[in-house]
Scaffold this motif. Structure first.
Motif, PDB file in Angstrom:
ATOM      1  N   LEU A  59       0.828  -1.203   0.000  1.00 16.95           N
ATOM      2  CA  LEU A  59       0.000   0.000   0.000  1.00 16.95           C
ATOM      3  C   LEU A  59       0.864   1.255   0.000  1.00 16.95           C
ATOM      4  N   ARG A  60       1.980   1.171   0.667  1.00 13.38           N
ATOM      5  CA  ARG A  60       2.848   2.346   0.845  1.00 13.38           C
ATOM      6  C   ARG A  60       3.962   2.433  -0.178  1.00 13.38           C
ATOM      7  N   ASN A  61       4.122   1.406  -0.999  1.00 15.89           N
ATOM      8  CA  ASN A  61       5.230   1.401  -1.960  1.00 15.89           C
ATOM      9  C   ASN A  61       4.707   1.028  -3.347  1.00 15.89           C
ATOM     10  N   PRO A  62       4.235   2.017  -4.119  1.00 12.46           N
ATOM     11  CA  PRO A  62       3.632   1.719  -5.424  1.00 12.46           C
ATOM     12  C   PRO A  62       4.578   1.042  -6.398  1.00 12.46           C
ATOM     13  N   ASP A  63       5.885   1.268  -6.270  1.00 14.30           N
ATOM     14  CA  ASP A  63       6.811   0.614  -7.197  1.00 14.30           C
ATOM     15  C   ASP A  63       6.862  -0.894  -6.947  1.00 14.30           C
ATOM     16  N   TYR A  64       6.853  -1.313  -5.703  1.00 13.88           N
ATOM     17  CA  TYR A  64       6.834  -2.749  -5.396  1.00 13.88           C
ATOM     18  C   TYR A  64       5.506  -3.374  -5.818  1.00 13.88           C
ATOM     19  N   LEU A  65       4.410  -2.640  -5.631  1.00 14.87           N
ATOM     20  CA  LEU A  65       3.107  -3.154  -6.061  1.00 14.87           C
ATOM     21  C   LEU A  65       3.062  -3.262  -7.587  1.00 14.87           C
ATOM     22  N   ALA A  66       3.642  -2.269  -8.275  1.00 16.44           N
ATOM     23  CA  ALA A  66       3.684  -2.320  -9.740  1.00 16.44           C
ATOM     24  C   ALA A  66       4.485  -3.530 -10.212  1.00 16.44           C
ATOM     25  N   LEU A 176      -6.828  -7.317  -3.791  1.00 17.25           N
ATOM     26  CA  LEU A 176      -6.978  -8.159  -4.972  1.00 17.25           C
ATOM     27  C   LEU A 176      -5.670  -8.869  -5.298  1.00 17.25           C
ATOM     28  N   MET A 177      -4.561  -8.144  -5.211  1.00 16.53           N
ATOM     29  CA  MET A 177      -3.267  -8.733  -5.534  1.00 16.53           C
ATOM     30  C   MET A 177      -2.856  -9.788  -4.508  1.00 16.53           C
TER      31      MET A 177
END
Length: 229
Positions: A59-66, A176-177
């Motif tokens: 949630l706090r790290n969009p690059d890792y989520l991407a 979802l992920m």
């Protein structure tokens, strides 16, 4: 345009920001599959601090989520209602990774930040309940229950505070992920990132924006070449 690349990040969220983020995260969790100990009226439940910390990390790290979205795309793994490549591109667009990143420290079991203040704020307003699984001092797990006042507050924030839509949308995507993976499985996925794994204990986990943008570009190029062939 700023690019966090692999530099160490140092931004910190406020107590209220932490509380709102966790509230929306819990609001998107599933309904309890069995009664919740001391909170039989729980609307949803998140089982285990390890899972809470792992979800909060994405949630706090969009690059890792991407990057996880790109993992899904390359594996042909579908996400209901989400185009993984387009969503990853949106997370990496412009200054998004810098503006929306709040780093976490690497600790013994992975990314970690004390959330006691934020949880205490939600607890004091009757929005959540926290169940200890096990008998003190041998607590096996902490479960986090969203109570009816918390569900109502999330709905009111969704309606009355459109500026908070980011938290709502991102929390839904993270859940979802995560699918039905346990906290340990999510931590394993996050540890597979070299930058995460190599971070010294007590240091903030570095960003991976540059590397994920390059991966996104390569994936798009391959897709384009495939269409032209």
């Amino acid at each position: 345009m700023a690019d966090s690349g692999t530099h160490t990040r140092s931004r910190r969220a406020s107590r209220v920001q932490d509380a709102v983020r966790i509230l929306f995260l819990l609001d998107h969790c599933p309904v309890p599959d069995r009664p919740c100990g001391a909170h039989p009226d729980a609307a949803t439940i998140l089982r285990g601090q390890k899972k809470l910390q792992a979800l909060d990390f994405w949630l706090r790290n969009p690059d890792y989520l991407a990057d996880e979205l790109l993992n899904f795309a390359e594996a042909g793994h579908t996400v209901p209602g989400v185009d993984p490549v387009a969503q990853a591109a949106a997370l990496l667009r412009g200054d998004e990774p810098d503006l929306e990143s709040y780093p976490m420290v690497r600790w013994r079991f992975g990314a970690y930040e004390p959330l006691d203040d934020a949880l205490g704020l939600l607890l004091s307003h009757g929005m959540i309940g926290i169940d200890a699984v096990g008998t003190a001092p041998d607590i096996d797990r902490w479960d986090y229950c969203l109570l009816p006042p918390g569900r109502l507050t999330a709905q009111e924030l969704r309606t009355d505070e459109p500026d908070l839509a980011w938290y709502d949308d991102r929390a839904a995507l993270v859940l979802l992920m995560a699918e039905d993976r346990s906290g340990s499985r999510l931590k394993d996925v996050q540890y597979a990132q070299a930058e995460y794994e190599r971070t010294h204990l007590g240091d903030s986990i570095t960003g991976i924006t540059s590397r994920v943008r390059a991966r996104l570009g390569a994936l798009r190029n391959r897709a384009s070449e495939g269409q032209d062939a």
